[in-house]
Design a protein around this motif. Sequence first.
Motif, PDB file in Angstrom:
ATOM      1  N   LEU A  13      20.024  14.621  29.426  1.00 49.34           N
ATOM      2  CA  LEU A  13      21.460  14.541  28.858  1.00 49.34           C
ATOM      3  C   LEU A  13      22.351  15.521  29.216  1.00 49.34           C
ATOM      4  N   ALA A  14      23.343  15.003  30.043  1.00 46.19           N
ATOM      5  CA  ALA A  14      24.429  16.110  30.305  1.00 46.19           C
ATOM      6  C   ALA A  14      25.845  15.755  29.421  1.00 46.19           C
ATOM      7  N   ARG A  15      26.346  16.561  28.752  1.00 46.27           N
ATOM      8  CA  ARG A  15      27.457  16.300  27.882  1.00 46.27           C
ATOM      9  C   ARG A  15      28.420  17.365  27.817  1.00 46.27           C
ATOM     10  N   GLY A  16      29.556  16.990  27.972  1.00 45.14           N
ATOM     11  CA  GLY A  16      30.829  17.935  28.111  1.00 45.14           C
ATOM     12  C   GLY A  16      30.927  18.913  26.879  1.00 45.14           C
ATOM     13  N   GLY A  17      30.588  18.246  25.527  1.00 38.10           N
ATOM     14  CA  GLY A  17      30.547  18.849  24.298  1.00 38.10           C
ATOM     15  C   GLY A  17      29.328  19.366  23.857  1.00 38.10           C
ATOM     16  N   VAL A  18      28.797  19.735  22.776  1.00 36.13           N
ATOM     17  CA  VAL A  18      27.742  20.079  22.015  1.00 36.13           C
ATOM     18  C   VAL A  18      27.519  19.163  20.998  1.00 36.13           C
ATOM     19  N   PRO A  23      27.224   9.081  38.696  1.00 39.16           N
ATOM     20  CA  PRO A  23      27.886   8.772  39.781  1.00 39.16           C
ATOM     21  C   PRO A  23      28.332  10.115  40.875  1.00 39.16           C
ATOM     22  N   ARG A  24      27.943  11.063  40.239  1.00 43.99           N
ATOM     23  CA  ARG A  24      28.497  12.707  40.635  1.00 43.99           C
ATOM     24  C   ARG A  24      27.508  13.162  41.681  1.00 43.99           C
ATOM     25  N   GLY A  25      26.506  12.579  41.918  1.00 40.34           N
ATOM     26  CA  GLY A  25      25.577  12.787  43.184  1.00 40.34           C
ATOM     27  C   GLY A  25      25.121  14.076  42.755  1.00 40.34           C
ATOM     28  N   ASN A  60      26.588  16.852  42.419  1.00 39.66           N
ATOM     29  CA  ASN A  60      27.243  17.785  41.357  1.00 39.66           C
ATOM     30  C   ASN A  60      26.692  17.398  40.118  1.00 39.66           C
ATOM     31  N   SER A  61      25.815  16.394  39.811  1.00 43.58           N
ATOM     32  CA  SER A  61      25.657  15.833  38.543  1.00 43.58           C
ATOM     33  C   SER A  61      24.860  16.774  37.952  1.00 43.58           C
ATOM     34  N   TYR A  62      25.006  17.290  36.611  1.00 45.41           N
ATOM     35  CA  TYR A  62      24.144  18.223  35.689  1.00 45.41           C
ATOM     36  C   TYR A  62      22.848  17.454  35.435  1.00 45.41           C
ATOM     37  N   SER A  63      22.950  15.989  34.760  1.00 52.40           N
ATOM     38  CA  SER A  63      21.666  15.539  34.705  1.00 52.40           C
ATOM     39  C   SER A  63      20.901  15.343  35.797  1.00 52.40           C
ATOM     40  N   HIS A  64      21.442  14.852  36.985  1.00 45.69           N
ATOM     41  CA  HIS A  64      20.481  14.823  38.320  1.00 45.69           C
ATOM     42  C   HIS A  64      20.058  15.992  38.706  1.00 45.69           C
ATOM     43  N   GLN A  65      20.882  17.317  38.556  1.00 45.93           N
ATOM     44  CA  GLN A  65      20.278  18.559  39.043  1.00 45.93           C
ATOM     45  C   GLN A  65      19.041  18.759  38.308  1.00 45.93           C
ATOM     46  N   VAL A 105      20.817  11.267  32.632  1.00 46.04           N
ATOM     47  CA  VAL A 105      21.920  10.557  31.754  1.00 46.04           C
ATOM     48  C   VAL A 105      23.318  11.382  31.315  1.00 46.04           C
ATOM     49  N   PRO A 106      24.451  11.140  31.963  1.00 46.61           N
ATOM     50  CA  PRO A 106      25.438  11.534  31.469  1.00 46.61           C
ATOM     51  C   PRO A 106      25.881  10.993  30.203  1.00 46.61           C
ATOM     52  N   MET A 107      26.473  11.857  29.265  1.00 48.96           N
ATOM     53  CA  MET A 107      27.157  11.176  28.110  1.00 48.96           C
ATOM     54  C   MET A 107      28.582  10.711  28.580  1.00 48.96           C
ATOM     55  N   TYR A 108      28.745   9.275  28.251  1.00 46.43           N
ATOM     56  CA  TYR A 108      30.074   8.758  28.326  1.00 46.43           C
ATOM     57  C   TYR A 108      30.489   7.993  27.161  1.00 46.43           C
ATOM     58  N   ASN A 109      31.498   8.691  26.512  1.00 43.24           N
ATOM     59  CA  ASN A 109      32.015   8.220  25.442  1.00 43.24           C
ATOM     60  C   ASN A 109      30.797   7.742  24.199  1.00 43.24           C
ATOM     61  N   PHE A 110      30.216   9.281  23.963  1.00 40.14           N
ATOM     62  CA  PHE A 110      29.166   9.236  23.022  1.00 40.14           C
ATOM     63  C   PHE A 110      27.933   8.468  23.252  1.00 40.14           C
ATOM     64  N   GLY A 111      27.841   7.764  24.301  1.00 42.45           N
ATOM     65  CA  GLY A 111      26.721   6.938  24.750  1.00 42.45           C
ATOM     66  C   GLY A 111      25.988   7.157  26.136  1.00 42.45           C
ATOM     67  N   GLY A 116      27.847  21.310  26.515  1.00 44.94           N
ATOM     68  CA  GLY A 116      28.874  22.078  26.365  1.00 44.94           C
ATOM     69  C   GLY A 116      29.464  22.630  27.612  1.00 44.94           C
ATOM     70  N   ILE A 117      29.448  21.761  28.660  1.00 43.68           N
ATOM     71  CA  ILE A 117      29.629  22.019  30.072  1.00 43.68           C
ATOM     72  C   ILE A 117      31.352  21.983  30.149  1.00 43.68           C
ATOM     73  N   ALA A 118      31.918  21.424  29.159  1.00 43.99           N
ATOM     74  CA  ALA A 118      33.345  21.296  29.242  1.00 43.99           C
ATOM     75  C   ALA A 118      33.962  22.362  28.405  1.00 43.99           C
TER      76      ALA A 118
HETATM   77  C1  LIG Z   1      34.155   8.633  31.532  1.00 48.76           C
HETATM   78  C2  LIG Z   1      33.582   9.700  30.857  1.00 48.76           C
HETATM   79  C3  LIG Z   1      33.335   9.767  29.592  1.00 48.76           C
HETATM   80  C4  LIG Z   1      32.855  11.007  28.924  1.00 48.76           C
HETATM   81  N1  LIG Z   1      32.570  10.852  27.757  1.00 48.76           N
HETATM   82  C5  LIG Z   1      32.098  12.188  26.987  1.00 48.76           C
HETATM   83  C6  LIG Z   1      31.920  12.116  25.754  1.00 48.76           C
HETATM   84  O1  LIG Z   1      31.829  11.245  24.841  1.00 48.76           O
HETATM   85  N2  LIG Z   1      31.423  13.436  25.023  1.00 48.76           N
HETATM   86  C7  LIG Z   1      31.309  14.448  26.112  1.00 48.76           C
HETATM   87  O2  LIG Z   1      30.832  15.420  25.317  1.00 48.76           O
HETATM   88  N3  LIG Z   1      31.419  14.220  27.218  1.00 48.76           N
HETATM   89  C8  LIG Z   1      31.820  13.233  27.920  1.00 48.76           C
HETATM   90  N4  LIG Z   1      32.105  13.351  29.237  1.00 48.76           N
HETATM   91  C9  LIG Z   1      31.691  14.509  29.909  1.00 48.76           C
HETATM   92  C10 LIG Z   1      30.513  14.113  30.792  1.00 48.76           C
HETATM   93  O3  LIG Z   1      29.370  13.928  29.505  1.00 48.76           O
HETATM   94  C11 LIG Z   1      30.165  15.394  31.447  1.00 48.76           C
HETATM   95  O4  LIG Z   1      31.207  15.776  32.428  1.00 48.76           O
HETATM   96  C12 LIG Z   1      28.730  15.359  32.104  1.00 48.76           C
HETATM   97  O5  LIG Z   1      28.504  16.510  32.709  1.00 48.76           O
HETATM   98  C13 LIG Z   1      28.391  14.067  32.906  1.00 48.76           C
HETATM   99  O6  LIG Z   1      27.105  14.177  33.308  1.00 48.76           O
HETATM  100  P1  LIG Z   1      26.870  14.646  34.868  1.00 48.76           P
HETATM  101  O7  LIG Z   1      27.151  16.047  35.122  1.00 48.76           O
HETATM  102  O8  LIG Z   1      25.246  14.123  35.023  1.00 48.76           O
HETATM  103  O9  LIG Z   1      27.385  13.629  35.707  1.00 48.76           O
HETATM  104  C14 LIG Z   1      32.462  11.994  29.831  1.00 48.76           C
HETATM  105  C15 LIG Z   1      32.775  12.242  31.172  1.00 48.76           C
HETATM  106  C16 LIG Z   1      33.368  11.035  31.555  1.00 48.76           C
HETATM  107  C17 LIG Z   1      33.732  10.761  33.205  1.00 48.76           C
END
Ligand SMILES: Cc1cc2nc3c(=O)[nH]c(=O)nc-3n(C[C@H](O)[C@H](O)[C@H](O)COP(=O)(O)O)c2cc1C
Length: 206
Positions: free
Chosen positions: A139-144, A11-13, A15-20, A94-100, A179-181
Amino acid sequence: MKSILLVSSSPRGANSYSHQFAGHVIADLTSRHPEARLVVRDVAREPLPHIDEAFVNAITLPAEKRSPAQSEAVAVSDALVDELLAADVLVLAVPMYNFGVPSSLKAWIDRVVRAGRTFAYTEKGPQGLATGKKAVVVLARGGVYSDGPMKALDFQESYLRSVLGFIGITNVKVVRVEGIAMGEEAVKKALTSAKAQTEEAARAVV
Ligand SMILES: Cc1cc2nc3c(=O)[nH]c(=O)nc-3n(C[C@H](O)[C@H](O)[C@H](O)COP(=O)(O)O)c2cc1C
């Protein structure tokens, strides 16, 4: 290559890493194949309804036995399946949300994984029907998750590979922006690595 389907689910338009990074893959592909048509389905900005009673009952009925509500539910799914089957290359952002995966993408998956259309039940078990395609999954994720202690919690990549494979899409390249967080240095590293991965993925698809 005639057609590319981008299914974007952040939903981050912009700013989204996956979208970029999906955008970088597509720019690379279209620069080599300017004739390719790009179809964009943004399931975050234009969410699909979750599947409901009308849909799950309708898909077991022949078309002439469906109620108007059931026909409508199947029509949404049929249009999405047609869009997928018409694509030579599928790009998932695809952002990772809650591991999925985000529920918005799951709603799309629930509409396109259809017996008789994208897979068939056979005597040897299920068989994918959406064959002959290539996919790039960004795939975009906060962690590795590609390595290290969090690896076992990666249900995003494993799920997507499984569900794509189930419908016959087995040629899948993965780009991980991860690892972007984890601080400034980690972000720099993630972006540099993801750029190299997008180039590699695009080269493999062409
Ligand atoms: C609701 C929510 C749940 C998330 N869950 C995880 C997670 O389980 N593991 C993780 O590494 N990052 C998690 N994140 C961080 C996102 O994966 C990260 O910000 C990613 O860049 C989102 O993708 P985007 O940049 O394409 O929007 C979560 C973020 C949100 C908003």
